[in-house]
Enzyme design. Structure first.
Site, PDB file in Angstrom:
ATOM      1  N   ASN A   9      32.320   9.385  -9.686  1.00 15.14           N
ATOM      2  CA  ASN A   9      33.078   9.829 -10.430  1.00 15.14           C
ATOM      3  C   ASN A   9      32.954  11.174 -11.193  1.00 15.14           C
ATOM      4  O   ASN A   9      32.331  11.142 -12.246  1.00 15.14           O
ATOM      5  CB  ASN A   9      34.038   9.033 -11.476  1.00 15.14           C
ATOM      6  CG  ASN A   9      34.838   9.604 -12.571  1.00 15.14           C
ATOM      7  OD1 ASN A   9      35.494  10.776 -12.305  1.00 15.14           O
ATOM      8  ND2 ASN A   9      35.367   8.762 -13.521  1.00 15.14           N
ATOM      9  N   LYS A  11      34.480  13.307 -13.078  1.00 13.13           N
ATOM     10  CA  LYS A  11      35.169  13.724 -14.498  1.00 13.13           C
ATOM     11  C   LYS A  11      35.474  15.101 -14.449  1.00 13.13           C
ATOM     12  O   LYS A  11      35.725  15.714 -13.376  1.00 13.13           O
ATOM     13  CB  LYS A  11      34.223  13.134 -15.624  1.00 13.13           C
ATOM     14  CG  LYS A  11      33.805  11.711 -15.452  1.00 13.13           C
ATOM     15  CD  LYS A  11      33.449  10.793 -16.608  1.00 13.13           C
ATOM     16  CE  LYS A  11      32.965   9.493 -16.130  1.00 13.13           C
ATOM     17  NZ  LYS A  11      32.468   8.517 -17.344  1.00 13.13           N
ATOM     18  N   HIS A 100      41.174   4.472 -15.546  1.00 11.79           N
ATOM     19  CA  HIS A 100      39.764   4.617 -16.187  1.00 11.79           C
ATOM     20  C   HIS A 100      39.977   4.637 -17.674  1.00 11.79           C
ATOM     21  O   HIS A 100      40.965   4.962 -18.134  1.00 11.79           O
ATOM     22  CB  HIS A 100      39.249   6.013 -15.539  1.00 11.79           C
ATOM     23  CG  HIS A 100      37.988   5.958 -15.992  1.00 11.79           C
ATOM     24  ND1 HIS A 100      37.554   6.599 -17.236  1.00 11.79           N
ATOM     25  CD2 HIS A 100      36.943   6.183 -15.219  1.00 11.79           C
ATOM     26  CE1 HIS A 100      35.982   6.603 -17.163  1.00 11.79           C
ATOM     27  NE2 HIS A 100      35.783   6.395 -16.008  1.00 11.79           N
ATOM     28  N   GLU A 102      38.650   6.240 -19.952  1.00 13.82           N
ATOM     29  CA  GLU A 102      39.020   7.423 -20.574  1.00 13.82           C
ATOM     30  C   GLU A 102      40.534   7.943 -20.525  1.00 13.82           C
ATOM     31  O   GLU A 102      40.875   8.531 -21.487  1.00 13.82           O
ATOM     32  CB  GLU A 102      37.890   8.606 -20.043  1.00 13.82           C
ATOM     33  CG  GLU A 102      36.628   8.413 -20.305  1.00 13.82           C
ATOM     34  CD  GLU A 102      35.403   9.153 -19.358  1.00 13.82           C
ATOM     35  OE1 GLU A 102      35.949   9.773 -18.383  1.00 13.82           O
ATOM     36  OE2 GLU A 102      34.363   8.519 -19.586  1.00 13.82           O
ATOM     37  N   GLU A 172      34.339  -1.491 -15.553  1.00 15.62           N
ATOM     38  CA  GLU A 172      33.600  -0.641 -16.493  1.00 15.62           C
ATOM     39  C   GLU A 172      33.642  -0.733 -17.745  1.00 15.62           C
ATOM     40  O   GLU A 172      34.495  -0.322 -18.386  1.00 15.62           O
ATOM     41  CB  GLU A 172      33.989   0.767 -16.026  1.00 15.62           C
ATOM     42  CG  GLU A 172      33.910   1.202 -14.513  1.00 15.62           C
ATOM     43  CD  GLU A 172      34.127   2.826 -14.419  1.00 15.62           C
ATOM     44  OE1 GLU A 172      33.181   3.312 -13.980  1.00 15.62           O
ATOM     45  OE2 GLU A 172      34.883   3.607 -14.961  1.00 15.62           O
ATOM     46  N   GLY A 178      28.519   6.364 -19.660  1.00 11.12           N
ATOM     47  CA  GLY A 178      28.029   7.701 -20.431  1.00 11.12           C
ATOM     48  C   GLY A 178      26.968   7.454 -21.233  1.00 11.12           C
ATOM     49  O   GLY A 178      26.574   8.431 -22.436  1.00 11.12           O
ATOM     50  N   SER A 217      26.626   3.587 -16.477  1.00  9.84           N
ATOM     51  CA  SER A 217      25.241   3.908 -16.469  1.00  9.84           C
ATOM     52  C   SER A 217      24.654   3.456 -15.454  1.00  9.84           C
ATOM     53  O   SER A 217      23.315   3.267 -15.543  1.00  9.84           O
ATOM     54  CB  SER A 217      24.690   3.726 -17.858  1.00  9.84           C
ATOM     55  OG  SER A 217      25.360   4.354 -18.934  1.00  9.84           O
TER      56      SER A 217
HETATM   57  P1  13P Z   1      28.387   6.896 -16.257  1.00 10.00           P
HETATM   58  O1  13P Z   1      27.844   6.564 -14.930  1.00 10.00           O
HETATM   59  O2  13P Z   1      28.129   8.263 -16.479  1.00 10.00           O
HETATM   60  O3  13P Z   1      27.950   5.905 -17.247  1.00 10.00           O
HETATM   61  O4  13P Z   1      30.086   6.797 -15.949  1.00 10.00           O
HETATM   62  C1  13P Z   1      30.630   5.759 -15.500  1.00 10.00           C
HETATM   63  C2  13P Z   1      32.039   5.971 -15.288  1.00 10.00           C
HETATM   64  O5  13P Z   1      33.001   6.312 -16.108  1.00 10.00           O
HETATM   65  C3  13P Z   1      32.502   6.073 -13.965  1.00 10.00           C
HETATM   66  O6  13P Z   1      33.719   6.132 -13.561  1.00 10.00           O
END
Ligand code: 13P
Length: 255
Positions: A9, A11, A100, A102, A172, A178, A217
């Site tokens: 992803n 983003k 997601h 976010e 997740e 992150g 992560s």
């Molecule tokens: P990270 O791998 O940067 O923690 O992000 C995970 C994520 O949100 C994938 O959709």
């Protein structure tokens, strides 16, 4: 045997030059030995930002599937700034992330919105990856399973199970996204087990076939142990998926 998946992803990252370089380096890495050289070949999926979808489809190796990071639930209309599942399908984009954390936390997406988007994806023939996960406060309050099941059941109650013939669920934990703080393999497996059990309560056969991804992560160092858990079928990778060497190393970690 479930075929493993490693999904990136991206983003709101990337540019044309980034894509050119990533595509060329990934093609080189796959041609060289490839994640296919192991006993199980993971499916590879990339979710670029919306403006890069068509470029990613044309530039990335054909064995890499492409997906969008979000859709609107309607087919078309006066929804400035949005895109529909039908548009994705029309462009040969076969996947979409839905719900997601976010989207939920920053853009107010509710469980009801998420359910409608999963339905929209199925209607258009686009496979959805439904993201679920608890916050750190919810985990500390002992509510992780309850929150994740509420997110899952909200979709299943409305959209049913048909979308899971191709679709997937990604666990997740918000606190691991992150942050560099990964769920331990035991924590991740426990939640994946909860999700698979909930699916089995509705359709045992389907539950045994659905791929469940872990995200939060994931990196080349922790991937093998996470992916070694019985109910973890691969990863949804953020930051590490922006670096070809890390993305390929994670794909190779799939046993
Ligand atoms: P990270 O791998 O940067 O923690 O992000 C995970 C994520 O949100 C994938 O959709």
């Amino acid at each position: 045997m479930r075929v493993s998946v490693v999904a990136g992803n991206w983003k709101m990252h990337g540019s044309v030059s980034f894509l050119e370089e990533f595509a060329s380096d990934l093609a080189g890495a796959l041609a060289h030995a490839g994640p296919n050289s192991g006993s199980v070949a993971p499916e590879l999926l990339i979710f670029p930002a919306a403006p890069h979808l068509a470029l990613a489809r044309s530039m990335l190796p054909p064995e890499v599937a492409i997906g969008a990071q979000n859709i609107h639930a309607e087919t078309q209309g006066a929804f400035t700034g949005e895109l529909s599942a039908e548009m994705l399908d029309d462009m040969g984009i076969g996947w979409v992330l839905v719900g997601h954390s976010e989207r939920r936390a920053l853009f107010g997406e509710t469980n009801a919105d998420t359910a409608a988007k999963v339905q929209a994806a199925e209607r258009a023939g686009v496979a959805a990856v439904l993201c679920v996960g608890e916050t750190i406060d919810e985990r500390r309050a002992g509510r992780a399973a309850e929150v994740v099941l509420a997110q899952l059941n909200a979709v299943l109650d409305v959209a049913g199970l048909g979308w899971l013939e191709r679709g997937m669920v990604a666990y997740e934990p918000v606190w691991a996204i992150g942050t560099g703080e990964t769920a331990t393999p035991d924590q991740a497996q426990e939640m994946h087990g909860v999700i698979r059990q909930a699916l089995a309560g509705r359709d045992a056969d389907l539950a045994s076939k659905v791929r469940l991804l872990y995200g939060g992560s994931v990196n080349p160092e922790n991937a093998a142990e996470l992916f070694g858990q019985v109910d973890i079928d691969g990863g949804l990778v953020g930051g590490a998926a922006l670096v070809v060497e890390k993305f390929v190393a994670i794909a190779r970690a799939v046993g």
